[in-house]
Design an enzyme around this catalytic site. Structure first.
Site: not given
Ligand SMILES: *[C@@H]1O[C@H](CO)[C@@H](O)[C@H](O)[C@H]1NC(C)=O
Ligand SMILES: *[C@@H]1O[C@H](CO)[C@@H](O)[C@H](O)[C@H]1NC(C)=O
Length: 142
Positions: A51, A62, A64, A66, A68, A75
């Site tokens: 990650e 991301n 969408d 959002s 991280d 998220n």
């Protein structure tokens, strides 16, 4: 200018870092992550390797819209509040705190695991699930 950049890096460095693998494994263990919700320490080390490469300040956007945050790439839509994503903020934490305070990141990761299981992390499914994870704890005296 060079001096200013250097000074800013020093300030940022005080609140975040890239962990060495075994140091990170030890930190996870101290926080009760070995076996948390049935997830072994090697799985947590593997997950965070893929990650964030153990970087507490990792930030990724991301599609969408959002974002991280941090060593677990938590998220902003569900777990933390960053001020520009509509969020349920289940961990009740500001996303920027997740970059600065590894305790807060670990506590939020526990909440994610409790709600959704370790399968919530795409990198875990892709790189850790059903894999031989012995290399992630190799050489760590835990
Ligand atoms: C983080 O957690 C560890 C272990 O529980 C504790 O010793 C330490 O004081 C905590 N650090 C902060 C900044 O809360
Ligand atoms: C996992 O890999 C290590 C070497 O990398 C090996 O020694 C060990 O037997 C393997 N474990 C399993 C369950 O296959």
């Amino acid at each position: 200018m060079k001096f200013l950049v250097f000074a800013l890096l020093l300030v940022a460095g005080a609140n975040g870092k890239v962990f060495e693998r075994c140091d990170w494994a030890r930190t996870l263990k101290e926080h009760g992550m070995d076996g948390y919700k049935g997830v072994s320490l090697a799985n947590w080390v593997c997950l965070t390797q893929w990650e964030s490469s153990y970087n507490t300040r990792a930030v990724n956007h991301n599609s969408d819209k959002s974002t991280d945050y941090g060593i677990f790439q938590i998220n902003s839509r569900y777990w933390c509040k960053d001020g520009h994503t509509k969020s349920s903020n289940t961990c009740k934490v500001s996303c920027s705190d997740l970059l600065a305070d590894v305790n807060k990141s670990i506590n939020c990761a526990k909440r994610v695991a409790a709600h959704q299981g370790v399968g919530a992390w795409v990198a875990w499914r892709a790189h850790c699930k059903n894999k031989n994870l012995s290399k992630y704890l190799r050489g760590c005296h835990l």
